[in-house]
Motif scaffolding. Sequence first.
Motif, PDB file in Angstrom:
ATOM      1  N   VAL A 212       0.866  -1.173   0.000  1.00 25.11           N
ATOM      2  CA  VAL A 212       0.000   0.000   0.000  1.00 25.11           C
ATOM      3  C   VAL A 212       0.906   1.227   0.000  1.00 25.11           C
ATOM      4  O   VAL A 212       1.902   1.276   0.734  1.00 25.11           O
ATOM      5  CB  VAL A 212      -0.913   0.010   1.242  1.00 25.11           C
ATOM      6  CG1 VAL A 212      -1.760   1.261   1.254  1.00 25.11           C
ATOM      7  CG2 VAL A 212      -1.768  -1.232   1.280  1.00 25.11           C
ATOM      8  N   CYS A 213       0.579   2.197  -0.838  1.00 29.02           N
ATOM      9  CA  CYS A 213       1.385   3.415  -0.894  1.00 29.02           C
ATOM     10  C   CYS A 213       1.315   4.134   0.450  1.00 29.02           C
ATOM     11  O   CYS A 213       0.222   4.450   0.927  1.00 29.02           O
ATOM     12  CB  CYS A 213       0.879   4.320  -2.005  1.00 29.02           C
ATOM     13  SG  CYS A 213       1.738   5.901  -2.052  1.00 29.02           S
ATOM     14  N   PRO A 214       2.468   4.431   1.083  1.00 31.59           N
ATOM     15  CA  PRO A 214       2.439   5.121   2.366  1.00 31.59           C
ATOM     16  C   PRO A 214       2.085   6.605   2.228  1.00 31.59           C
ATOM     17  O   PRO A 214       1.793   7.264   3.225  1.00 31.59           O
ATOM     18  CB  PRO A 214       3.870   4.944   2.890  1.00 31.59           C
ATOM     19  CG  PRO A 214       4.692   4.729   1.678  1.00 31.59           C
ATOM     20  CD  PRO A 214       3.809   4.061   0.661  1.00 31.59           C
TER      21      PRO A 214
ATOM     22  N   GLY B  46      -2.087   5.918   0.093  1.00 33.08           N
ATOM     23  CA  GLY B  46      -2.949   4.782   0.426  1.00 33.08           C
ATOM     24  C   GLY B  46      -3.402   3.972  -0.765  1.00 33.08           C
ATOM     25  O   GLY B  46      -4.208   3.067  -0.630  1.00 33.08           O
ATOM     26  N   SER B  47      -2.879   4.235  -1.950  1.00 36.76           N
ATOM     27  CA  SER B  47      -3.293   3.533  -3.159  1.00 36.76           C
ATOM     28  C   SER B  47      -2.751   2.103  -3.182  1.00 36.76           C
ATOM     29  O   SER B  47      -1.686   1.816  -2.628  1.00 36.76           O
ATOM     30  CB  SER B  47      -2.781   4.289  -4.388  1.00 36.76           C
ATOM     31  OG  SER B  47      -3.016   3.531  -5.548  1.00 36.76           O
ATOM     32  N   HIS B  48      -3.505   1.217  -3.827  1.00 39.27           N
ATOM     33  CA  HIS B  48      -3.046  -0.163  -4.021  1.00 39.27           C
ATOM     34  C   HIS B  48      -2.491  -0.358  -5.433  1.00 39.27           C
ATOM     35  O   HIS B  48      -2.090  -1.451  -5.775  1.00 39.27           O
ATOM     36  CB  HIS B  48      -4.197  -1.140  -3.794  1.00 39.27           C
ATOM     37  CG  HIS B  48      -4.577  -1.255  -2.355  1.00 39.27           C
ATOM     38  ND1 HIS B  48      -4.012  -2.174  -1.506  1.00 39.27           N
ATOM     39  CD2 HIS B  48      -5.443  -0.536  -1.606  1.00 39.27           C
ATOM     40  CE1 HIS B  48      -4.527  -2.030  -0.294  1.00 39.27           C
ATOM     41  NE2 HIS B  48      -5.402  -1.041  -0.332  1.00 39.27           N
TER      42      HIS B  48
ATOM     43  N   TYR C  56       6.775   1.636  -7.132  1.00 39.74           N
ATOM     44  CA  TYR C  56       6.341   3.025  -7.171  1.00 39.74           C
ATOM     45  C   TYR C  56       4.818   3.064  -7.242  1.00 39.74           C
ATOM     46  O   TYR C  56       4.178   2.113  -7.686  1.00 39.74           O
ATOM     47  CB  TYR C  56       6.956   3.760  -8.371  1.00 39.74           C
ATOM     48  CG  TYR C  56       6.522   3.213  -9.702  1.00 39.74           C
ATOM     49  CD1 TYR C  56       7.158   2.131 -10.276  1.00 39.74           C
ATOM     50  CD2 TYR C  56       5.449   3.790 -10.386  1.00 39.74           C
ATOM     51  CE1 TYR C  56       6.746   1.608 -11.484  1.00 39.74           C
ATOM     52  CE2 TYR C  56       5.032   3.278 -11.607  1.00 39.74           C
ATOM     53  CZ  TYR C  56       5.697   2.183 -12.142  1.00 39.74           C
ATOM     54  OH  TYR C  56       5.276   1.681 -13.343  1.00 39.74           O
ATOM     55  N   CYS C  57       4.269   4.141  -6.761  1.00 38.03           N
ATOM     56  CA  CYS C  57       2.813   4.320  -6.762  1.00 38.03           C
ATOM     57  C   CYS C  57       2.400   4.870  -8.120  1.00 38.03           C
ATOM     58  O   CYS C  57       2.954   5.853  -8.600  1.00 38.03           O
ATOM     59  CB  CYS C  57       2.409   5.287  -5.653  1.00 38.03           C
ATOM     60  SG  CYS C  57       0.645   5.628  -5.639  1.00 38.03           S
ATOM     61  N   LYS C  58       1.409   4.217  -8.752  1.00 33.93           N
ATOM     62  CA  LYS C  58       0.956   4.663 -10.070  1.00 33.93           C
ATOM     63  C   LYS C  58       0.064   5.904  -9.957  1.00 33.93           C
ATOM     64  O   LYS C  58      -0.168   6.570 -10.955  1.00 33.93           O
ATOM     65  CB  LYS C  58       0.194   3.538 -10.764  1.00 33.93           C
ATOM     66  CG  LYS C  58       1.079   2.386 -11.156  1.00 33.93           C
ATOM     67  CD  LYS C  58       0.296   1.278 -11.834  1.00 33.93           C
ATOM     68  CE  LYS C  58       1.220   0.136 -12.219  1.00 33.93           C
ATOM     69  NZ  LYS C  58       0.480  -1.005 -12.796  1.00 33.93           N
TER      70      LYS C  58
HETATM   71 ZN    ZN Z   1       0.668   6.954  -3.757  1.00 36.37          ZN
END
Ligand code: ZN
Length: 130
Positions: A79-81, A84-86, A121-123
């Motif tokens: 989970v993106c810290p 919060g994105s998955h 990385y968070c998309k």
């Molecule tokens: Zn993110």
Amino acid sequence: MDIIRLITCDNAVEAHLIKGKLNNEGIDCFITNENTSTLIPYMNNMMGAGVQVMIHKEDYDRARELVKDKLQPDNTDIVCPYCGSHRIGLGLGNHKCMKLFIIFMALLNRIAMGNLKPMYYCKDCKQEIR
Ligand SMILES: [Zn+2]
């Protein structure tokens, strides 16, 4: 009968240890990229390159359980810290142009670049997750 990659190792010794462990449990497997990774060690870990242990697709769950301490977590477990994105990806992360330039220069000059590894990385918010 499909063949899939179980794990990419940093070196041939680690791959052979995993292969022995799998063979002891009755799981057929083989190693690829051993010669290339041994002859050109500075290219190991470059975007997932390295000595790879290959298995039959139907053995994946059993084999994954045996080497779970060496595997990176699934993208779905992260989970993106920051937001919060998955929606997590694995790749170059931020500053892709600069990293591609570094890869190009390393290939051109044959210098070590083992510290340039793929990262999560968070998309959504584009932050790198360490
Ligand atoms: Zn993110």
